[in-house]
Scaffold this active site. Structure first.
Site, PDB file in Angstrom:
ATOM      1  N   ASP A  89       0.854  -1.190   0.000  1.00 34.68           N
ATOM      2  CA  ASP A  89       0.000   0.000   0.000  1.00 34.68           C
ATOM      3  C   ASP A  89       0.893   1.245   0.000  1.00 34.68           C
ATOM      4  O   ASP A  89       1.899   1.312   0.707  1.00 34.68           O
ATOM      5  CB  ASP A  89      -0.913  -0.011   1.238  1.00 34.68           C
ATOM      6  CG  ASP A  89      -2.063   0.966   1.110  1.00 34.68           C
ATOM      7  OD1 ASP A  89      -3.217   0.520   0.992  1.00 34.68           O
ATOM      8  OD2 ASP A  89      -1.810   2.195   1.131  1.00 34.68           O
TER       9      ASP A  89
ATOM     10  N   HIS B 248     -10.226  -5.028  -3.546  1.00 40.23           N
ATOM     11  CA  HIS B 248      -8.892  -5.284  -2.982  1.00 40.23           C
ATOM     12  C   HIS B 248      -9.029  -5.811  -1.567  1.00 40.23           C
ATOM     13  O   HIS B 248      -9.928  -5.422  -0.818  1.00 40.23           O
ATOM     14  CB  HIS B 248      -8.011  -4.032  -3.014  1.00 40.23           C
ATOM     15  CG  HIS B 248      -8.676  -2.800  -2.484  1.00 40.23           C
ATOM     16  ND1 HIS B 248      -9.594  -2.073  -3.211  1.00 40.23           N
ATOM     17  CD2 HIS B 248      -8.561  -2.170  -1.295  1.00 40.23           C
ATOM     18  CE1 HIS B 248     -10.016  -1.050  -2.500  1.00 40.23           C
ATOM     19  NE2 HIS B 248      -9.408  -1.080  -1.312  1.00 40.23           N
TER      20      HIS B 248
HETATM   21  P1  5GP Z   1      -9.671   1.402   0.453  1.00 39.00           P
HETATM   22  O1  5GP Z   1      -9.684   2.695   1.219  1.00 39.00           O
HETATM   23  O2  5GP Z   1     -10.370   1.556  -0.888  1.00 39.00           O
HETATM   24  O3  5GP Z   1     -10.142   0.205   1.213  1.00 39.00           O
HETATM   25  O4  5GP Z   1      -8.149   1.095   0.157  1.00 39.00           O
HETATM   26  C1  5GP Z   1      -7.459   1.669  -0.914  1.00 39.00           C
HETATM   27  C2  5GP Z   1      -6.003   1.627  -0.563  1.00 39.00           C
HETATM   28  O5  5GP Z   1      -5.258   1.854  -1.731  1.00 39.00           O
HETATM   29  C3  5GP Z   1      -5.579   2.695   0.453  1.00 39.00           C
HETATM   30  O6  5GP Z   1      -5.034   2.069   1.609  1.00 39.00           O
HETATM   31  C4  5GP Z   1      -4.567   3.540  -0.314  1.00 39.00           C
HETATM   32  O7  5GP Z   1      -3.493   3.958   0.491  1.00 39.00           O
HETATM   33  C5  5GP Z   1      -4.119   2.594  -1.411  1.00 39.00           C
HETATM   34  N1  5GP Z   1      -3.712   3.255  -2.644  1.00 39.00           N
HETATM   35  C6  5GP Z   1      -4.366   4.254  -3.300  1.00 39.00           C
HETATM   36  N2  5GP Z   1      -3.710   4.590  -4.418  1.00 39.00           N
HETATM   37  C7  5GP Z   1      -2.623   3.779  -4.486  1.00 39.00           C
HETATM   38  C8  5GP Z   1      -1.558   3.659  -5.441  1.00 39.00           C
HETATM   39  O8  5GP Z   1      -1.484   4.358  -6.459  1.00 39.00           O
HETATM   40  N3  5GP Z   1      -0.600   2.727  -5.175  1.00 39.00           N
HETATM   41  C9  5GP Z   1      -0.665   1.914  -4.071  1.00 39.00           C
HETATM   42  N4  5GP Z   1       0.333   1.034  -3.922  1.00 39.00           N
HETATM   43  N5  5GP Z   1      -1.655   2.002  -3.154  1.00 39.00           N
HETATM   44  C10 5GP Z   1      -2.621   2.923  -3.368  1.00 39.00           C
END
Ligand code: 5GP
Ligand code: ZN
Length: 113
Positions: free
Chosen positions: A30, A99
């Site tokens: 992440d 994810h």
């Molecule tokens: P959500 O909030 O949708 O459950 O998790 C999305 C996750 O994706 C977050 O923890 C955020 O930090 C991560 N994330 C967002 N954009 C990117 C990116 O461009 N690269 C990576 N490696 N992680 C990302």
């Protein structure tokens, strides 16, 4: 899917620190870790969220969990770890490509906020 950052990571258009790759899934670190180890496991195929998953995708969903435990083992999370799927605004989902979070490396509070 065009405009999806996780599809761009699958396609190698956006760099990510990969920890696992196979024909169905990709796992990477992440970008904004919420724990000392914070990994994301995603299907190669674009699915916006868990609600989009169909019964015929049960093998794919099971595979994501098996990859989650493999990358946790690879990361030597011997003290334990947490596997999370956020769904929708109230669930805290910010990227609309399914994810699985794998978090570990410190004791994690329960319940989450
Ligand atoms: P959500 O909030 O949708 O459950 O998790 C999305 C996750 O994706 C977050 O923890 C955020 O930090 C991560 N994330 C967002 N954009 C990117 C990116 O461009 N690269 C990576 N490696 N992680 C990302
Ligand atoms: Zn996508």
């Amino acid at each position: 899917m065009a405009g999806c950052i996780f599809c761009d990571i699958v396609d190698g258009k956006i760099p990510a620190k990969l920890i696992h790759e196979d024909h169905l899934a990709v796992a990477f670190h992440d970008i904004s870790p919420k724990a000392p180890t914070h990994l994301l496991v995603i299907p190669r195929q674009h699915l916006s969220d868990l609600d989009e998953a169909k019964p015929e995708q049960e093998l794919l969903l099971g595979h994501l969990l098996l990859v989650a435990k493999e990358v946790a083992a690879k990361s030597e999370l011997r003290g334990g770890y947490r596997v999370v799927i956020n769904r929708g605004a109230d669930g805290g989902q910010s990227v609309d490509h399914l994810h699985v979070h794998v978090l570990g490396g410190r004791p994690l509070a329960w319940p989450p906020g």
